[in-house]
Design an enzyme around this catalytic site. Structure first.
Site, mmCIF file in Angstrom:
data_model
loop_
_atom_site.group_PDB
_atom_site.id
_atom_site.type_symbol
_atom_site.label_atom_id
_atom_site.label_comp_id
_atom_site.label_asym_id
_atom_site.label_seq_id
_atom_site.Cartn_x
_atom_site.Cartn_y
_atom_site.Cartn_z
ATOM 1 N N PHE A 152 0.841 -1.254 -0.042
ATOM 2 C CA PHE A 152 0.221 0.017 0.192
ATOM 3 C C PHE A 152 0.898 1.148 0.065
ATOM 4 C CE2 PHE A 152 0.878 -0.051 4.427
ATOM 5 C CZ PHE A 152 0.995 1.414 4.871
ATOM 6 N N LYS A 176 -1.385 -7.420 -9.084
ATOM 7 C CA LYS A 176 -2.272 -7.265 -7.864
ATOM 8 C C LYS A 176 -1.644 -6.068 -7.067
ATOM 9 C CE LYS A 176 -2.906 -8.398 -3.997
ATOM 10 N NZ LYS A 176 -3.612 -7.364 -3.469
ATOM 11 N N GLU A 179 -4.961 -3.912 -1.831
ATOM 12 C CA GLU A 179 -6.460 -3.590 -1.785
ATOM 13 C C GLU A 179 -6.879 -2.390 -0.977
ATOM 14 O OE1 GLU A 179 -4.607 -5.783 -0.206
ATOM 15 O OE2 GLU A 179 -5.729 -6.848 1.549
ATOM 16 N N SER A 229 5.306 -6.664 3.626
ATOM 17 C CA SER A 229 5.839 -7.122 4.749
ATOM 18 C C SER A 229 6.807 -8.336 4.746
ATOM 19 C CB SER A 229 4.812 -7.331 5.842
ATOM 20 O OG SER A 229 3.928 -8.005 5.501
ATOM 21 N N CYS A 284 9.513 1.991 3.434
ATOM 22 C CA CYS A 284 10.423 0.846 3.719
ATOM 23 C C CYS A 284 11.945 1.558 3.971
ATOM 24 C CB CYS A 284 10.559 -0.355 2.692
ATOM 25 S SG CYS A 284 11.115 0.121 1.284
ATOM 26 N N GLU A 384 9.162 -3.622 13.287
ATOM 27 C CA GLU A 384 9.215 -2.536 12.331
ATOM 28 C C GLU A 384 7.839 -1.905 12.542
ATOM 29 O OE1 GLU A 384 7.996 -3.626 8.179
ATOM 30 O OE2 GLU A 384 9.068 -1.829 7.266
HETATM 31 P P1 NAD Z 1 1.559 -6.409 3.086
HETATM 32 O O1 NAD Z 1 2.388 -7.712 3.371
HETATM 33 O O2 NAD Z 1 0.384 -6.404 4.263
HETATM 34 O O3 NAD Z 1 0.800 -6.540 1.705
HETATM 35 C C1 NAD Z 1 1.724 -6.749 0.582
HETATM 36 C C2 NAD Z 1 0.729 -7.420 -0.423
HETATM 37 O O4 NAD Z 1 0.463 -8.544 -0.172
HETATM 38 C C3 NAD Z 1 -0.536 -6.818 -0.788
HETATM 39 O O5 NAD Z 1 -0.704 -6.833 -2.359
HETATM 40 C C4 NAD Z 1 -1.610 -7.749 -0.149
HETATM 41 O O6 NAD Z 1 -2.835 -7.671 -0.438
HETATM 42 C C5 NAD Z 1 -0.929 -8.885 -0.012
HETATM 43 N N1 NAD Z 1 -1.242 -9.505 1.052
HETATM 44 C C6 NAD Z 1 -1.320 -9.212 2.365
HETATM 45 N N2 NAD Z 1 -1.671 -10.302 3.382
HETATM 46 C C7 NAD Z 1 -1.674 -11.465 2.539
HETATM 47 C C8 NAD Z 1 -1.492 -12.897 2.848
HETATM 48 N N3 NAD Z 1 -1.825 -13.340 4.024
HETATM 49 N N4 NAD Z 1 -1.195 -13.447 2.135
HETATM 50 C C9 NAD Z 1 -0.873 -13.225 0.676
HETATM 51 N N5 NAD Z 1 -0.786 -11.973 0.268
HETATM 52 C C10 NAD Z 1 -1.124 -11.010 1.267
HETATM 53 O O7 NAD Z 1 2.232 -5.265 3.060
HETATM 54 P P2 NAD Z 1 1.820 -3.816 3.215
HETATM 55 O O8 NAD Z 1 1.135 -3.359 4.534
HETATM 56 O O9 NAD Z 1 1.000 -3.369 2.078
HETATM 57 O O10 NAD Z 1 3.022 -2.781 2.850
HETATM 58 C C11 NAD Z 1 3.791 -2.415 3.815
HETATM 59 C C12 NAD Z 1 5.035 -3.555 4.194
HETATM 60 O O11 NAD Z 1 5.580 -3.390 2.683
HETATM 61 C C13 NAD Z 1 6.124 -3.012 5.024
HETATM 62 O O12 NAD Z 1 6.572 -4.188 5.809
HETATM 63 C C14 NAD Z 1 7.166 -2.367 4.086
HETATM 64 O O13 NAD Z 1 8.452 -2.242 4.716
HETATM 65 C C15 NAD Z 1 7.173 -3.264 2.942
HETATM 66 N N6 NAD Z 1 7.716 -2.642 1.801
HETATM 67 C C16 NAD Z 1 9.102 -3.145 1.516
HETATM 68 C C17 NAD Z 1 9.458 -2.472 0.237
HETATM 69 C C18 NAD Z 1 10.758 -3.026 -0.187
HETATM 70 O O14 NAD Z 1 11.460 -2.651 -1.237
HETATM 71 N N7 NAD Z 1 11.655 -3.836 0.620
HETATM 72 C C19 NAD Z 1 8.807 -1.391 -0.554
HETATM 73 C C20 NAD Z 1 7.725 -1.028 -0.033
HETATM 74 C C21 NAD Z 1 6.995 -1.500 1.025
#
Ligand code: NAD
Length: 499
Positions: A152, A176, A179, A229, A284, A384
């Site tokens: 997000f 994808k 959401e 994450s 991140c 984090e």
């Molecule tokens: P998230 O892991 O909750 O979601 C990421 C994606 O995974 C979304 O598309 C979501 O729909 C999907 N998802 C969520 N739960 C899932 C599950 N149980 N099974 C399968 N798919 C699932 O992350 P977020 O809250 O959207 O984003 C923030 C996180 O992303 C932070 O931890 C941040 O550090 C990380 N991030 C990392 C980078 C990088 O380059 N390393 C860049 C941006 C964000």
């Protein structure tokens, strides 16, 4: 009461409703109300998007590189001309202030511009006469249908880390997005269609875990690019690779900024505030821990606190520095760390709960927060937090500081602030972290390098964009060829070697 819009998927260059009945609310976080709903794809909807991409690949994978490049140039012109429109969408759904949204878009456009150079980037190599009358050349070919799953916090930039390179190299894509703020991905796909991208080359399915699992299990998906994450990145990596897919999965972070006693403390304070509170800490590459080497701690805290007093938290559509958090639940989770800090013996120097807000009462607010003397055993230090919470840890020496930088499970970004070139050089070599800044707090590499962390911040070998991105979305083929010369011939059962 007016009924709220429901955001569809995007398949074969058209809005696609699909079969699923599940939806999720999308918020305007600065107001705290639901602004629309988004469809959550079922497996059949993912199947439809993959089928469209698979069909498109038959043509797109063999389309001339000049044609693909022209689409990319056209897209670049369109997104440049309409970047303010996209920034509005980001601010409405993510909450980040407009200026920050513009910065995110600019970093995404960098990758589009990089992808415009794909003819050069995918040039193969040629060795003439490796054996008598034999030439060898290598070429890079697209993988097929590739899946991209994004978080997000950068709803435009992270899709743009992958999509331009994937399609410029001849793949077709099922994206994808998160959401929580999905509209920018649909907007980007519509703009690609306007730029001349054929139907099926870029499809967007909105959804949650069900859609992700469908992509991971789909036999026609060749690769997965994931950002999110750490626990989900690990799950995606393990599940995707077990299915035989190529996977790059970028995860979470806890970035430390090491401040040596000789550093320019005004620069350090500016940098800590910018990198700690920009995008409300939902980056991140945000700095979340300032490691102050004695004796700079007290002076630095004062300078940071002064600057924090000038920040305006509020609705990103107004002249504010920092917006809200993404959801009420996330805000409450982040706020919970302030209580933990007090219990664990840290000092809450600035409590963001008391900040004056330039926005609606129900927005998901937490003002900039500064916590000093954070024990490294506290979850405030180890987790984090992903919010506007800057921790300060005081150490006695460089050695103690670098041990903290390297001690945690993550290895995304880190920075050193010093005027000592030798110390900086040593830090660059000592840090077990993927991206390092020297007097630069958010060392996100430009588009022609590659982005990615080490340890639990990235699973897989290929980083995002840059040369790694080109490698990830292509596979190399080596061709050994001989055009028969009348003087050659005869049987030889030995293993071929140069002669
Ligand atoms: P998230 O892991 O909750 O979601 C990421 C994606 O995974 C979304 O598309 C979501 O729909 C999907 N998802 C969520 N739960 C899932 C599950 N149980 N099974 C399968 N798919 C699932 O992350 P977020 O809250 O959207 O984003 C923030 C996180 O992303 C932070 O931890 C941040 O550090 C990380 N991030 C990392 C980078 C990088 O380059 N390393 C860049 C941006 C964000």
């Amino acid at each position: 009461m007016t009924e709220l819009a429901v955001l569809n998927h995007w398949v074969s260059n058209a809005s696609f409703t699909g079969t699923a009945t599940r939806t999720a609310p999308v918020y305007d976080p600065a107001v705290g109300v639901v602004s629309k709903h988004v469809r959550l794809a079922a497996a059949e909807d993912v199947d439809a998007a993959v089928a469209s991409a698979k069909e498109a690949f038959e043509t797109w994978g063999r389309t001339s590189i000049a044609t693909r490049q022209r689409v990319m140039f056209a897209f670049r012109e369109l997104i440049n001309a309409r970047r303010d429109e996209l920034a509005q969408i980001l601010t409405e759904e993510h909450g980040k202030v407009l200026a920050d949204a513009a910065g995110e878009i600019a970093r995404g456009i960098e990758v589009v511009e990089f992808a415009c150079g794909m003819p050069h980037l995918t040039k193969g190599s040629y060795s003439v006469e490796v054996s008598s009358g034999v030439d060898v050349y290598s070429l890079r070919e697209p993988l097929g249908v590739v899946g991209v799953i994004t978080p997000f916090n950068f709803p435009a930039m992270v899709p743009l880390w992958f999509v331009p390179i994937a399609i410029a190299t001849g793949n077709t894509v099922v994206l994808k997005p998160s959401e929580k703020d999905p509209s920018s991905s649909i907007w980007i796909a519509e703009l690609f269609a306007e730029a001349g991208l054929p139907a099926g080359v870029l499809n967007v399915v909105n959804g949650d875990k069900e859609a992700v699992d469908s992509l991971l299990e789909h036999p026609d998906i060749a690769s997965i690019s994931f950002v999110g994450s750490t626990p989900i990145a690990k799950y995606v990596y393990e599940t995707g690779t077990a299915q035989g897919k190529r996977v790059q999965a970028l995860g979470g972070a806890k970035n430390h900024m090491l401040v040596l006693p000789d550093a320019d403390l005004d620069l350090v304070a500016d940098s800590a505030v910018n990198a700690g509170f920009g995008s409300a800490g939902e980056r991140c590459m945000a700095v979340s821990v300032v490691v102050a080497v004695d004796p700079v701690g007290d002076d630095l805290i004062e300078k940071i606190r002064d600057r924090m007093g000038k920040l305006v938290t509020g609705d990103g559509r107004r002249a504010c520095d920092m917006g809200p958090l993404i959801t009420r639940e996330h805000r409450d989770k982040v706020t919970g760390y302030l209580d933990i800090a007090a219990t664990d013996g840290a000092t809450v120097v600035v409590d963001g709960r008391t900040a004056e807000i330039d926005g609606a009462a129900d927005g998901f607010w937490l003002g900039p927060t500064l916590i000093d003397n954070v024990p490294t055993t506290s979850t405030v230090y180890t987790d984090e937090i992903f919010g506007p919470v800057l921790s300060v840890v005081r150490v006695k020496s460089y050695e103690e500081g670098i041990a903290l930088v390297n001690g945690g499970p993550y290895g995304n970004g880190t920075a050193i602030f010093t005027n000592d070139g030798g110390a900086a050089r040593r830090f660059v070599r000592d840090a077990t972290v993927g991206m390092v800044g020297v007097n630069v707090p958010i060392p996100v590499p430009v588009a022609y390098h590659s982005f990615g962390g080490w340890k639990q911040s990235m699973f897989g070998d290929a980083k995002a964009y840059g040369p790694h991105g080109v490698d990830f979305f292509t596979r190399e083929k080596a061709v050994t060829s001989r055009w028969l010369d009348p003087s050659h011939g005869g049987l030889n059962l030995g293993f071929p070697h140069s002669s």
